[in-house]
Each structure stands twice: as structure tokens, then as C-alpha cells.
Design a protein around this motif. Structure first.
Motif, short mmCIF file in Angstrom:
data_model
loop_
_atom_site.label_atom_id
_atom_site.label_comp_id
_atom_site.label_asym_id
_atom_site.label_seq_id
_atom_site.Cartn_x
_atom_site.Cartn_y
_atom_site.Cartn_z
N ASP A 74 0.98 -1.23 0.03
CA ASP A 74 -0.23 0.00 -0.08
C ASP A 74 0.94 1.16 -0.12
OD1 ASP A 74 -1.65 2.07 0.46
OD2 ASP A 74 -2.66 1.25 2.27
N LEU A 75 1.18 1.87 -1.01
CA LEU A 75 2.19 2.78 -1.24
C LEU A 75 1.87 4.03 -0.50
CD1 LEU A 75 3.83 2.22 -4.77
CD2 LEU A 75 4.36 1.15 -2.67
N PRO A 76 0.62 4.37 -0.88
CA PRO A 76 0.27 5.73 -0.15
C PRO A 76 0.27 5.61 1.40
CG PRO A 76 -1.44 5.28 -1.65
CD PRO A 76 -0.50 3.93 -1.69
N ALA A 77 0.03 4.38 1.82
CA ALA A 77 0.30 4.22 3.46
C ALA A 77 1.65 4.45 3.83
CB ALA A 77 -0.46 2.80 3.73
N LEU A 78 2.47 4.08 2.93
CA LEU A 78 4.06 4.18 3.19
C LEU A 78 4.55 5.48 3.19
CD1 LEU A 78 5.64 1.13 1.30
CD2 LEU A 78 5.62 1.33 3.64
N ASN A 79 3.87 6.52 2.48
CA ASN A 79 4.07 7.88 2.42
C ASN A 79 5.63 7.95 1.93
OD1 ASN A 79 3.86 10.58 2.85
ND2 ASN A 79 3.85 10.48 5.15
N LEU A 80 5.67 7.67 0.83
CA LEU A 80 7.08 7.74 0.30
C LEU A 80 7.60 9.03 -0.08
CD1 LEU A 80 6.75 4.74 -2.38
CD2 LEU A 80 7.83 4.62 -0.25
N LYS A 81 8.80 9.16 0.24
CA LYS A 81 9.42 10.55 -0.12
C LYS A 81 10.47 10.60 -0.97
CE LYS A 81 6.98 12.58 3.36
NZ LYS A 81 6.03 13.25 2.90
N LYS A 82 10.24 11.32 -1.92
CA LYS A 82 11.22 11.00 -3.25
C LYS A 82 12.56 11.61 -3.30
CE LYS A 82 7.30 10.51 -6.12
NZ LYS A 82 6.51 10.83 -7.57
N PHE A 83 13.76 11.18 -3.58
CA PHE A 83 14.99 11.95 -3.95
C PHE A 83 14.98 12.59 -5.18
CE2 PHE A 83 16.78 8.60 -1.00
CZ PHE A 83 17.58 9.56 -0.45
N GLU A 84 15.47 13.73 -5.37
CA GLU A 84 15.40 14.51 -6.51
C GLU A 84 15.98 13.30 -7.71
OE1 GLU A 84 15.22 17.68 -7.91
OE2 GLU A 84 13.92 17.50 -6.39
N PRO A 85 15.65 13.50 -8.98
CA PRO A 85 16.06 12.64 -9.87
C PRO A 85 17.64 13.12 -10.41
CG PRO A 85 14.45 13.96 -10.72
CD PRO A 85 14.63 14.34 -9.51
N GLY A 86 18.49 12.21 -10.31
CA GLY A 86 19.82 12.65 -10.61
C GLY A 86 20.56 12.58 -9.37
N ALA A 87 21.92 13.30 -9.17
CA ALA A 87 22.71 13.34 -8.21
C ALA A 87 23.74 14.46 -8.06
CB ALA A 87 23.68 12.01 -8.04
N LEU A 88 24.29 14.92 -6.96
CA LEU A 88 25.29 15.71 -6.91
C LEU A 88 26.51 14.66 -7.22
CD1 LEU A 88 24.30 18.10 -4.08
CD2 LEU A 88 24.08 18.50 -6.61
#
Ligand SMILES: Cc1cc2nc3c(=O)[nH]c(=O)nc-3n(C[C@H](O)[C@H](O)[C@H](O)COP(=O)(O)OP(=O)(O)OC[C@H]3O[C@@H](n4cnc5c(N)ncnc54)[C@H](O)[C@@H]3O)c2cc1C
Length: 415
Positions: A74-88
Motif C-alpha cells: 500500500d504505497l500511499p500508506a508508506l508515505n514515500l518521500k522522493k529523492f531528486e532525480p539525478g545526483a550531485l
């Protein structure tokens, strides 16, 4: 008196064992028991809370494009927080942006000017994205394999982008910087990154197995229960008890399954190891949810991320949680000082104020996944194999494997 015969016993409550159990339950095969030696579900994925910080067992990310995991969880229940696409990328004392310009077009100019690869590399990334978007995971798993490094070279990438970007980015995923891992693993993860984002559940990676385990009736999982050995259909436990089952699923890592079933002659698979250091700071040195990579090919650090920049639950209010990954198992003596010294060249004198919270050395993180490995032998029923090593060594691979072994168990149980 407790029950001591089950239709199916699953050994191990990692993601593969949990996914197997859930599939059995969904197919109304409810006479099963999961035996787990540890105190909680998740195996190689766990999160520990220490003084208000959430410390994952090693830096791991969930790719929200994983198709099978995405259906089961249940992805909404995990409350996923995204990394920016790409990297430094930390290179020659500077942090350069290597952004996914398809999703962050504002960075196209800085991307083109950055010293991470050349214009042909950037075009090559675009064409690989396009090709892999059209390719199914099934096709990738049947493709001719070679090492990731050979694959990148054959695809026309320059040595520069391999050295400055791919070695640390994929080094952090494969837990090896020589890029010897199978090109199938590279293509699979590249496709997943193209189609989605690297994320963390807001309250830690441990929420993933926790959510799966909560869907099973508590009586169907026993924790603190190590299996010692198997004989025929009998399962002998460290508690002195013996259970019997019509089907026995080994959802344990390959090396443990190998010792349970010596006559099967599963090959030995070396482990990839990783060491994770956690620091606390008053300010985030990155100030955004992004992964910073070591593009210099020197030093111990492979990647850095500030987990509280993604989710404030990772640190107490007013604090930042910094995660540093080093590949392998460097000598622990003096390690914190050595890393702090290295970090000074990334972030300056502020690092002297950081507080070291914990060091997690993980010797058995990922089973080696080299190209052209011989097909694994399959045991005769009542035994069934299950685990990430049978598919891709990832969250997605472990879940797919769990579902596949459940299907085999069900087919056997029907006969
Ligand atoms: C540091 C690290 C970073 C990773 N990064 C990522 C990432 O970013 N993205 C990604 O998708 N994947 C990542 N992975 C891989 C992913 O976590 C694994 O592929 C997956 O969790 C493996 O699940 P599994 O069920 O196959 O095995 P395991 O999680 O190893 O589960 C096996 C279970 O068997 C139990 N067990 C063992 N022996 C016994 C016994 N005798 N009796 C009873 N129980 C027993 C163990 O306690 C364990 O719970 C990473 C892994 C690590 C360690």
C-alpha cells in the motif's frame, strides 16, 4: 497443545518469505507458518529508532516504479518521500549537478557544462532511457549478459562518465565499484530509475516489511525461532521443538539454504558488503533530498545523503540525519576520524561539529550477481527455494521470488 503439522512452513520472514506467505493467504491456502530467527520481519531491511533518529540497516532506497512490489504494497500508506532525480557528484573539491534533465529541464545548461561526461554521454543516456522504457523486465532478464562495465563501454559511454558517475552511482547499488555485476541488473535498475523515483518511506525502510507482516494473522509468524536443520518433512528448531510440513519453503539467503540442503549443491555466492555511518548535524550540508556521489575515485566514501531532508521523521526536530556509505568493510579503528577528514573536503569545517551516531557494518548485504552464472539447481518437492538471489538482488526481486515460490507450493499442494 500447539499445532506441529502445517501444510506449508516458510523459513525466513524477509521480503521473499513474507511475499510467499501473502500469496498463499490470498489463494486461500491458510495452513502455513513462517519461522523467523530474528525479533521482527524484514531480514536485510530493518529500521532502528535511536534517540529520535531512524537508522536504516544500511542505505537502501525503494524505487516506486517496482511493478510487483508496487502492487503488493500500500504505497500511499508508506508515505514515500522522493529523492531528486539525478545526483550531485563530488569531483576535484566541487559538487556538480548531474540531473535527470528530462524531469528537471531547468538543469539542462548546468548539466551540459558539468565535467561529468561529455555531450555524447548525455545523448547516450537519452537513447538508453528511450530503449529501456520500451523493453519489458522479462526481456531484460533473458538478454545476453556481460559485466556492467563492458555493457557501458559497448554502449559508447566515455571512460570519464564511467569513472565519475557510473562507478559511484551503480557502486552504491551493486555495492562494488568495479561494475562487474551483470548487465541485466544494470538494465533493470536503469529502467526503474527512468520510470520512477528513488524513495524512502517517511518512517523508515523497515515500514516495508512491517506493512507486509501486518497483513498476516499474528499466529502465522513465529519470531525468535531459528530453524536448525531439516530432515525429510521435519523442521527442527533451536527451541527443541519439531514441526512437520507437506511443503517447506527456504526463504533464507542462498548460503543458509545451501547448508540446509547440502545434497542440492547450491553454489557458494560471495557477499557484497557495505558500511554505513550516521552523523547528526544542526544543519543539512546538502539542503535538499538528493544523493551525493564520490566522483573522484579516491577515498572511502561512496555516497552521502541527508535522510531528514526527505522526511523529517528521520531526525528529531532541529536536527539533520546524514548517512554515509562506504563499500566493503574498512577497519573500524579510527574510521570515524578518517571519514570526518574526508568529509571536510566535501563540506568544509562544519563537519567537525557533526556528532557520530552509529556505524553499521553489513558483511552480508547482497549476494554477488555476476554475468553468466550457471543456472541454479532446483530441489524436488517438498522443498522450494525463495529469495532475492533467484531473481534480481533487490526488493522487487525478493517479492517476485516469494510470489513465484508460492505458486509452485500451491501447484504441489493441489496434487
Ligand atoms: C545495505 C543494503 C542495501 C540495499 N539496497 C537496496 C536498494 O537500494 N534497493 C533494493 O531494491 N534493494 C536493496 N537491497 C536488497 C534488498 O534489501 C534484498 O534484496 C531483500 O531485502 C532480500 O530479501 P530476502 O527475503 O530475499 O532475504 P533476507 O532479507 O535476507 O531474508 C531472509 C530471512 O531469513 C531469516 N533466517 C535466516 N536463517 C534462518 C533460520 N535458520 N531460521 C529462521 N529464519 C532464518 C533471516 O533472519 C531473514 O529474516 C539492499 C540490501 C542491503 C543489505
Amino acid at each position: 497443545m500447539s499445532q506441529n503439522h502445517y501444510s506449508t512452513i516458510i523459513i525466513g520472514a524477509g521480503l521473499s518469505g513474507l511475499a510467499c506467505a501473502l500469496e498463499l493467504q490470498n489463494q486461500e491456502h491458510s495452513d502455513f507458518l513462517v519461522l523467523e530467527q530474528s525479533d521482527k520481519p524484514g531480514g536485510r531491511i530493518r529500521t532502528e529508532e535511536v534517540d529520535g533518529y531512524l537508522l536504516d540497516e544500511g542505505f537502501q532506497v525503494f524505487l516506486d516504479s517496482y511493478p510487483t512490489a508496487g502492487q503488493l504494497l500500500d504505497l500511499p500508506a508508506l508515505n514515500l518521500k522522493k529523492f531528486e532525480p539525478g545526483a550531485l557528484v563530488h569531483l576535484n573539491g566541487h559538487l556538480y549537478r548531474a540531473m535527470d534533465v528530462f524531469r528537471r529541464p531547468q538543469h539542462i545548461v548546468s548539466g551540459l557544462l558539468s565535467p561529468i561526461g561529455n555531450i555524447f554521454d548525455k545523448l547516450q543516456i537519452a537513447s538508453l532511457r528511450k530503449a529501456l522504457k520500451k523493453t519489458t523486465i522479462e526481456t531484460i532478464t533473458q538478454r545476453k549478459e556481460h559485466t556492467t562495465k563492458e555493457h557501458l563501454r559497448q554502449s559508447g559511454f566515455s571512460e570519464r562518465i564511467i569513472d565519475t558517475f557510473f562507478k559511484s552511482f551503480y557502486g552504491g547499488i551493486f555495492l562494488e565499484r568495479e561494475l562487474q555485476t551483470s548487465s541485466r541488473m544494470f538494465e533493470f535498475t536503469f529502467k526503474m530509475f527512468t520510470e520512477g523515483s528513488a524513495t524512502l518511506p517517511a518512517r523508515g525502510m523497515g515500514q516495508i516489511p512491517q506493512q507486509l507482516a501486518e497483513q498476516l494473522p499474528p499466529a502465522h509468524i513465529r519470531y525468535h525461532t531459528a530453524v536448525e536443520f531439516i530432515e525429510g518433512q521435519s523442521v527442527y528448531l533451536s527451541t527443541g521443538e519439531t514441526f512437520t510440513a507437506d511443503q517447506i519453503v527456504f526463504a533464507t539467503p542462498i548460503n543458509i539454504t545451501r547448508s540446509f540442503l547440502p545434497s542440492l549443491r547450491l553454489p557458494e555466492r560471495p557477499w557484497r558488503s557495505v558500511t554505513n555511518l550516521y552523523f547528526s548535524a544542526d544543519y543539512s550540508p546538502l539542503g535538499e533530498p538528493i544523493i551525493a556521489l564520490n566522483g573522484d575515485n579516491q577515498g572511502l566514501i561512496n555516497n552521502v545523503a541527508v535522510l531528514s531532508d526527505l522526511s523529517p521523521h528521520y531526525a528529531p526536530e532541529g536536527k539533520s540525519l546524514i548517512s554515509i556509505s562506504l563499500l566493503g568493510l574498512p577497519n573500524q579503528e579510527g574510521l570515524t576520524d578518517e571519514i570526518r577528514k574526508e568529509l571536510r573536503s566535501w563540506f568544509g569545517a562544519q563537519v567537525d561539529k557533526w556528532q557520530h551516531l552509529a556505524t553499521k557494518a553489513i558483511p552480508k548485504a547482497l549476494p554477488e550477481h555476476l554475468p553468466d552464472a550457471a543456472p541454479l539447481p532446483e530441489p524436488e518437492p517438498p522443498y522450494f527455494l525463495c529469495g532475492d538471489y533467484l531473481e534480481s538482488t533487490s526488493i522487487e526481486g525478493a517479492i517476485i521470488s516469494g510470489q513465484k515460490s508460492a505458486k509452485k507450493v500451491l501447484a504441489h499442494a493441489k496434487n
